[in-house]
Enzyme design. Sequence first.
Site, PDB file in Angstrom:
ATOM      1  N   HIS A  59       0.915  -1.303  -0.068  1.00 10.24           N
ATOM      2  CA  HIS A  59      -0.053  -0.067  -0.135  1.00 10.24           C
ATOM      3  C   HIS A  59       0.932   1.035   0.062  1.00 10.24           C
ATOM      4  O   HIS A  59       1.193   1.946   1.031  1.00 10.24           O
ATOM      5  CB  HIS A  59      -0.949   0.075   1.461  1.00 10.24           C
ATOM      6  CG  HIS A  59      -2.303   0.795   1.144  1.00 10.24           C
ATOM      7  ND1 HIS A  59      -2.538   1.693   0.152  1.00 10.24           N
ATOM      8  CD2 HIS A  59      -3.472   1.009   1.972  1.00 10.24           C
ATOM      9  CE1 HIS A  59      -3.659   2.291   0.187  1.00 10.24           C
ATOM     10  NE2 HIS A  59      -4.002   1.889   1.413  1.00 10.24           N
TER      11      HIS A  59
ATOM     12  N   GLN B 138      -0.568   4.778   0.874  1.00  6.81           N
ATOM     13  CA  GLN B 138      -0.867   5.016   2.417  1.00  6.81           C
ATOM     14  C   GLN B 138       0.531   5.486   3.084  1.00  6.81           C
ATOM     15  O   GLN B 138       0.540   6.204   3.766  1.00  6.81           O
ATOM     16  CB  GLN B 138      -1.306   3.821   2.993  1.00  6.81           C
ATOM     17  CG  GLN B 138      -1.775   4.045   4.383  1.00  6.81           C
ATOM     18  CD  GLN B 138      -2.724   5.189   4.631  1.00  6.81           C
ATOM     19  OE1 GLN B 138      -3.782   4.747   4.013  1.00  6.81           O
ATOM     20  NE2 GLN B 138      -2.731   5.965   5.427  1.00  6.81           N
TER      21      GLN B 138
ATOM     22  N   CYS C  78      -4.857   3.899   9.577  1.00  6.84           N
ATOM     23  CA  CYS C  78      -5.187   4.364   7.796  1.00  6.84           C
ATOM     24  C   CYS C  78      -6.735   4.076   7.471  1.00  6.84           C
ATOM     25  O   CYS C  78      -6.984   4.796   6.571  1.00  6.84           O
ATOM     26  CB  CYS C  78      -4.390   3.276   7.188  1.00  6.84           C
ATOM     27  SG  CYS C  78      -4.699   1.488   7.384  1.00  6.84           S
TER      28      CYS C  78
ATOM     29  N   ARG D 140      -4.251  11.915   2.225  1.00  2.00           N
ATOM     30  CA  ARG D 140      -4.189  11.097   1.058  1.00  2.00           C
ATOM     31  C   ARG D 140      -4.195  11.847  -0.223  1.00  2.00           C
ATOM     32  O   ARG D 140      -3.648  11.464  -1.067  1.00  2.00           O
ATOM     33  CB  ARG D 140      -5.424  10.162   1.202  1.00  2.00           C
ATOM     34  CG  ARG D 140      -5.397   8.987   2.299  1.00  2.00           C
ATOM     35  CD  ARG D 140      -4.111   7.917   1.773  1.00  2.00           C
ATOM     36  NE  ARG D 140      -4.166   7.584   0.446  1.00  2.00           N
ATOM     37  CZ  ARG D 140      -5.038   6.235   0.276  1.00  2.00           C
ATOM     38  NH1 ARG D 140      -5.499   5.689   1.368  1.00  2.00           N
ATOM     39  NH2 ARG D 140      -4.938   5.823  -0.764  1.00  2.00           N
TER      40      ARG D 140
END
Length: 311
Positions: A127, A130, A263, A291
């Site tokens: 990810h 992230q 997250c 984000r």
Amino acid sequence: MKDLLRITDLTAGDLTLLLELAAGFQDSPGSAGHLLTHRMVPMYFAKPSTRTRLSTAAAVTRLGGTPVAVGPDELQLRRGETIADTARVMGSYAAAIVIRTFADADVRELASAAPIPVVNALTDGHHPLQAVTDLLTVQEHFGHLRGHRIAYVGDGGNVARSLMEAAALTGMDIAVATPPGYEPPDEAIAFTSTEADRNGGGFVPTNEPAEAVKGASVVYTDVWLSMGDAEDDRARRRKALTPYRVDEHLLAIARDDAVFMHCLPAHRGEEVSADVIDGGRSLAFRQAANRLPATQAVLYALLTDRLKGHR
């Protein structure tokens, strides 16, 4: 560097640049608003998404482009068209492709065939968006990264892996506490150890939450149950991970000024107590907001050929 499929695609300098760009987009969201004028970015989602889908759409829009979200049932993949053929077709229409799916092999195949940048927006193994967001949030809060320790507590899956790899590239200290059998992959442990040494940081893999959290500036966790987990595996996972719940008692072991990160989505009463995630030390919702500039930075850097990567 054409694609961002995992954090280990980046050099330490690349990651520093992404954080600088993201901070710049926080201050001036429309500063590159003509980059994608009259251009489209397809966003393929084989998994449900809230933050990734919306932040990516907003990032493309801020760069002047048109985001188009599609799922498995909306493409010919379900009718037998190959990933490679789909990639070539998308490449003739679009400026970049953002994909959120299950198998890392599918993302690698897409990137190999596509003539345009491909961004991994989450797979079972990685990810990267992230992790860039997480370090941006830490840097924003504390002013710098070096000298701070992130303690990740919970399952050593995709979020933990990308976070530890990114922290090691920046020279931060990173501790990862997981139950036996839930550790990050050996490859990720080896990379993190090597890069932490190279960049002046530290790495502590452990099965003890208190050991990881002691002296930490950031205490981080993720959900215990992920999309695709088998029903008969859920009870076993809950039992193994219950001692790794982040509550006020565990957070008290960290530094007095330590913050909590997650997250999202969060399950209060499982991986984190409500008083922690909803308390004054939680940065979870600042992470969610970040984000957007982080994704904007990644797209901008790839589309302007700013990243060196490991050639």
